[in-house]
Design a protein around this motif. Structure first.
Motif, short mmCIF file in Angstrom:
data_model
loop_
_atom_site.label_atom_id
_atom_site.label_comp_id
_atom_site.label_asym_id
_atom_site.label_seq_id
_atom_site.Cartn_x
_atom_site.Cartn_y
_atom_site.Cartn_z
N TRP A 11 45.64 6.27 -10.50
CA TRP A 11 45.54 7.30 -10.03
C TRP A 11 44.76 8.39 -10.95
CZ3 TRP A 11 47.18 12.10 -10.95
CH2 TRP A 11 48.17 11.89 -12.17
N VAL A 12 44.19 9.30 -9.36
CA VAL A 12 43.15 10.55 -9.90
C VAL A 12 43.39 11.65 -9.09
CG1 VAL A 12 40.96 9.20 -8.94
CG2 VAL A 12 40.94 10.75 -11.26
N GLY A 23 46.43 9.13 -14.24
CA GLY A 23 47.80 7.96 -14.35
C GLY A 23 47.99 7.09 -14.34
N ILE A 24 48.78 6.33 -14.42
CA ILE A 24 48.51 4.88 -13.67
C ILE A 24 49.77 4.72 -13.01
CG2 ILE A 24 47.94 3.71 -16.10
CD1 ILE A 24 51.25 3.18 -16.13
N THR A 25 49.57 3.68 -11.85
CA THR A 25 50.14 4.03 -10.67
C THR A 25 51.86 3.33 -10.45
OG1 THR A 25 49.64 0.96 -9.38
CG2 THR A 25 47.57 3.59 -8.71
N GLN A 26 51.83 3.37 -9.66
CA GLN A 26 53.80 3.19 -9.42
C GLN A 26 53.32 1.27 -9.41
OE1 GLN A 26 56.98 4.89 -9.26
NE2 GLN A 26 57.62 2.92 -9.68
N HIS A 27 52.48 0.60 -8.93
CA HIS A 27 52.25 -0.41 -9.26
C HIS A 27 52.17 -1.00 -11.01
CE1 HIS A 27 51.43 -5.09 -7.74
NE2 HIS A 27 49.97 -4.32 -8.74
N ALA A 28 51.36 -0.05 -11.40
CA ALA A 28 50.87 -0.93 -12.38
C ALA A 28 52.31 -0.06 -13.57
CB ALA A 28 49.64 0.21 -12.97
N GLN A 29 53.35 0.41 -13.30
CA GLN A 29 54.12 0.71 -14.42
C GLN A 29 55.48 -0.68 -13.91
OE1 GLN A 29 57.62 1.83 -14.29
NE2 GLN A 29 57.50 1.99 -12.19
N LEU A 65 43.68 1.01 -20.39
CA LEU A 65 43.64 2.29 -19.35
C LEU A 65 42.08 2.40 -19.19
CD1 LEU A 65 45.20 4.48 -17.46
CD2 LEU A 65 44.32 5.60 -19.42
N TYR A 66 41.35 2.40 -17.94
CA TYR A 66 39.99 2.72 -17.73
C TYR A 66 39.65 3.81 -16.71
CZ TYR A 66 39.72 -2.48 -17.92
OH TYR A 66 40.13 -4.00 -18.40
N MET A 67 38.71 4.42 -16.71
CA MET A 67 38.59 5.48 -16.52
C MET A 67 37.73 5.73 -15.33
SD MET A 67 38.04 8.98 -16.85
CE MET A 67 37.71 8.95 -18.85
N PRO A 68 38.42 6.69 -14.48
CA PRO A 68 37.81 6.04 -12.79
C PRO A 68 37.27 6.63 -12.47
CG PRO A 68 39.85 7.53 -13.05
CD PRO A 68 40.15 7.25 -14.45
N VAL A 69 36.24 7.94 -13.05
CA VAL A 69 35.41 8.84 -12.84
C VAL A 69 34.60 8.85 -14.22
CG1 VAL A 69 36.07 9.15 -10.48
CG2 VAL A 69 36.77 10.41 -12.81
N SER A 70 32.88 9.11 -14.03
CA SER A 70 32.81 9.66 -15.70
C SER A 70 32.79 10.84 -15.68
CB SER A 70 31.11 9.69 -15.23
OG SER A 70 30.63 8.49 -15.17
N GLY A 71 33.44 11.44 -16.62
CA GLY A 71 33.13 12.85 -17.29
C GLY A 71 33.75 12.87 -18.42
N GLU A 72 34.41 14.34 -19.24
CA GLU A 72 34.46 14.36 -20.75
C GLU A 72 36.47 14.64 -20.69
OE1 GLU A 72 34.40 18.16 -23.67
OE2 GLU A 72 32.92 17.88 -22.08
N VAL A 73 36.91 13.88 -21.80
CA VAL A 73 38.72 14.63 -21.47
C VAL A 73 38.70 15.86 -22.54
CG1 VAL A 73 40.59 13.78 -22.51
CG2 VAL A 73 39.31 11.84 -21.93
N GLY A 95 54.61 11.84 -15.97
CA GLY A 95 53.86 10.51 -16.60
C GLY A 95 52.56 10.30 -16.40
N TRP A 96 51.41 12.17 -16.21
CA TRP A 96 50.29 11.43 -16.09
C TRP A 96 49.58 11.15 -17.57
CZ3 TRP A 96 47.13 15.49 -19.04
CH2 TRP A 96 47.87 16.69 -19.41
N PHE A 97 48.51 10.93 -17.23
CA PHE A 97 48.16 10.35 -19.01
C PHE A 97 46.67 12.10 -19.81
CE2 PHE A 97 48.68 5.68 -19.90
CZ PHE A 97 50.15 5.50 -18.83
#
Length: 124
Positions: A11-12, A23-29, A65-73, A95-97
């Protein structure tokens, strides 16, 4: 704040005009089970949409864990690194990443809204 989802179950949330929380979704966890380790990207790292930005390890498996959009951490959740179980207990909150400065906001429009994501989960 607007939330979008990927087909890889991230999710983003767009917090302002160019900042996003990932982060990851409820389904993923649920699918992963008890998360025991997270490998978070380094602050300052840049990724393209779809790049592997980290790893989530659970008692069952490891998942990229895949980047949902391009950018800088710009920030990582150090609390999650210290307590990986936050990804299970509060995947959509504490629990956000990581946070990312989005480089191309048009990519956000390519992601799924909540009803589309719910349908994806239902169909899988």
């Amino acid at each position: 704040m607007t939330t979008k989802y990927t087909t890889d179950h991230e999710w983003v949330n767009i917090e302002d005009h160019d900042a996003a929380v990932v982060g990851i979704t409820q389904h993923a966890q649920d699918a992963l089970g008890d998360v025991v380790f997270v490998d978070l990207p380094a602050v300052g790292s840049s990724f393209a949409m779809g790049d592997v930005a980290g790893v989530v390890e659970s008692v069952k498996a490891a998942a990229d864990l895949y980047m949902p959009v391009s950018g800088e951490v710009v920030e990582v959740n150090e609390a999650l690194r210290a307590e990986p179980a936050l990804a299970n207990t509060d995947p959509l909150g504490h629990g956000w990443f990581f946070k990312v400065k989005v480089s191309d906001m048009t990519e956000f429009d390519q992601l799924m809204d909540a009803p589309a994501y719910e349908q994806l989960v239902k169909d899988s």
